[in-house]
Design an enzyme around this catalytic site. Structure first.
Site, PDB file in Angstrom:
ATOM      1  N   HIS A 114      -4.045  78.001  21.788  1.00 37.15           N
ATOM      2  CA  HIS A 114      -4.389  79.425  21.729  1.00 37.15           C
ATOM      3  C   HIS A 114      -3.452  80.222  22.636  1.00 37.15           C
ATOM      4  CE1 HIS A 114      -7.815  82.465  21.053  1.00 37.15           C
ATOM      5  NE2 HIS A 114      -6.854  83.125  21.681  1.00 37.15           N
TER       6      HIS A 114
ATOM      7  N   ASP B 154       2.834  87.831  20.980  1.00 37.75           N
ATOM      8  CA  ASP B 154       3.052  89.170  21.524  1.00 37.75           C
ATOM      9  C   ASP B 154       2.426  89.357  22.905  1.00 37.75           C
ATOM     10  OD1 ASP B 154       0.764  88.786  19.902  1.00 37.75           O
ATOM     11  OD2 ASP B 154       0.377  90.929  19.808  1.00 37.75           O
TER      12      ASP B 154
ATOM     13  N   HIS C 121     -11.544  83.900  16.710  1.00 37.86           N
ATOM     14  CA  HIS C 121     -11.925  84.390  18.039  1.00 37.86           C
ATOM     15  C   HIS C 121     -13.417  84.728  17.974  1.00 37.86           C
ATOM     16  CE1 HIS C 121      -7.640  85.281  18.906  1.00 37.86           C
ATOM     17  NE2 HIS C 121      -8.001  85.464  20.162  1.00 37.86           N
TER      18      HIS C 121
ATOM     19  N   GLU D  23     -16.560  85.603  22.807  1.00 25.76           N
ATOM     20  CA  GLU D  23     -15.848  86.096  23.989  1.00 25.76           C
ATOM     21  C   GLU D  23     -16.520  87.408  24.410  1.00 25.76           C
ATOM     22  OE1 GLU D  23     -11.829  87.303  23.215  1.00 25.76           O
ATOM     23  OE2 GLU D  23     -11.258  87.328  25.331  1.00 25.76           O
TER      24      GLU D  23
END
Ligand code: ZN
Length: 356
Positions: A20, A24, A208, A211
């Site tokens: 992961h 960028d 994702h 989180e």
């Protein structure tokens, strides 16, 4: 008797795997300064060290949305063939320098089309840069294999299109798919069409989840969308009470679903309180397939060596634990099984043996 603590220099030389890590979010500060000048983009500062510090401070706001906003500057220099080639090549060289032997890099092609490149051109160019980096790293005696995950942005509506791109490039270095961006308010199931398409084409994906949002996000990612791994997933702990696993936590552990955990990033976005108390240690102890990751090396001011060192210093991890998360990552990598086995057998295990 406790074993002596492993030092940072030994850690740097250990073979590592990262699942992961955002392209960028990992530019070299000096490269960002140079490229920004060529495209006329104004940065908060043009001094590379001051820029690295600025990133670290901006990222420490404790807010995922503000954390994501720092990507404006890196993305500004990733709209041209030149910018993409250079950042992709340096990405690989930086992993090699960090002792990484297997990496999965992820990025959102739809955020890199403002300079006139088409989506397929973006992917081709990044692959070209990654290949150049891999050739140089191998020639320098530090080979690293890098697979690509294409991200669709969860707050936009192009995920189905990006899924198609992942299918089209699966024999060209793309090994999987992900959705990225603000989690809260943008549930994975909004992108079901993309995930159904990928499942139909047998292309693996991670999401994702867990989180900024809790269990419903993880549940949707796994049970509605069908993700094979979870990005972050720290909030799976909400389904564990006094060491007893609820149904969803049990599913994650028992099906060996890898959690792509990113301790420093989690501290910055407020998803964890400290390295010492980061759920990665408790989840390791409960038998979850935890993996250790950087998420965004520039934005979080980190490397795999640093993440490992932090766990050694602040959470009492030993070399065995570092080997475990490395093997875990390669076991759950999106490359073929025989290649994963070869990496573990021929590279990772001998590397840890040599460090003893
Ligand atoms: Zn991420």
């Amino acid at each position: 008797m406790t074993a002596p603590r492993i030092d940072a220099d030994t850690i740097r030389r250990l073979p590592k795997a990262v699942l992961h890590d955002h392209l960028d979010g990992g530019l070299r500060p000096a490269t960002l300064v140079e490229l920004a000048e060529t495209v006329g983009h104004t940065l908060p500062t043009t001094d590379p060290q001051a820029l690295a510090d600025w990133y670290y401070e901006a990222a420490n706001s404790g807010d995922l949305v503000r954390y994501i906003a720092t990507f404006e500057h890196t993305l500004a220099v990733m709209q041209s063939r030149e910018g993409l080639l250079r950042t992709a090549e340096e990405y690989v060289l930086d992993l090699a320098e960090d002792g990484v032997v297997y990496g999965e890099v992820r990025y959102a092609p739809e955020l890199m089309v403002n300079g006139g490149l088409t989506l397929p051109e973006v992917v081709e160019t990044v692959q070209e840069g990654l290949a150049a980096g891999m050739a140089k790293a191998a020639a320098a005696g530090t080979p690293v294999r890098v697979g690509t995950l294409l991200c669709g942005m969860r707050m936009f509506d192009r995920t189905r299109e990006i899924a198609d791109l992942a299918v089209a490039f699966r024999d060209g270095g793309v090994v999987g798919f992900d959705i990225a961006g603000a989690e809260d308010g943008f549930p994975p199931a909004d992108h079901l069409a993309a995930f159904e398409h990928l499942r139909g084409e047998s292309v693996p994906f991670t999401i994702h989840a867990g989180e900024a949002h809790g269990l419903p996000s993880i549940h949707q990612a796994l049970q509605v969308c069908g993700a094979q791994r979870i990005g972050h997933g720290v909030r799976i702990t909400e389904d564990i009470v006094d060491g007893k696993l609820g149904r969803l936590a049990g599913w994650v552990r028992d099906r060996r679903i890898a959690l792509e955990m990113c301790p420093t990033s989690n501290l910055q976005t407020g998803a964890a309180i400290s390295i010492a108390e980061h759920p990665i240690t408790a989840l390791r102890d409960l038998g979850f397939r935890v993996t250790l990751n950087t998420d965004n090396r520039l934005v979080s001011g980190t490397t795999m060596t640093r993440e490992m060192s932090l766990l050694v210093e602040e959470a009492d991890w030993g070399v065995e634990d570092l080997r475990t998360v490395t093997v875990n990552a390669i076991k759950s990598a999106f490359i073929p099984f025989d290649e994963r086995n070869a990496l573990i057998r021929d590279v990772v295990l001998p590397g840890y043996e040599a460090a003893r």
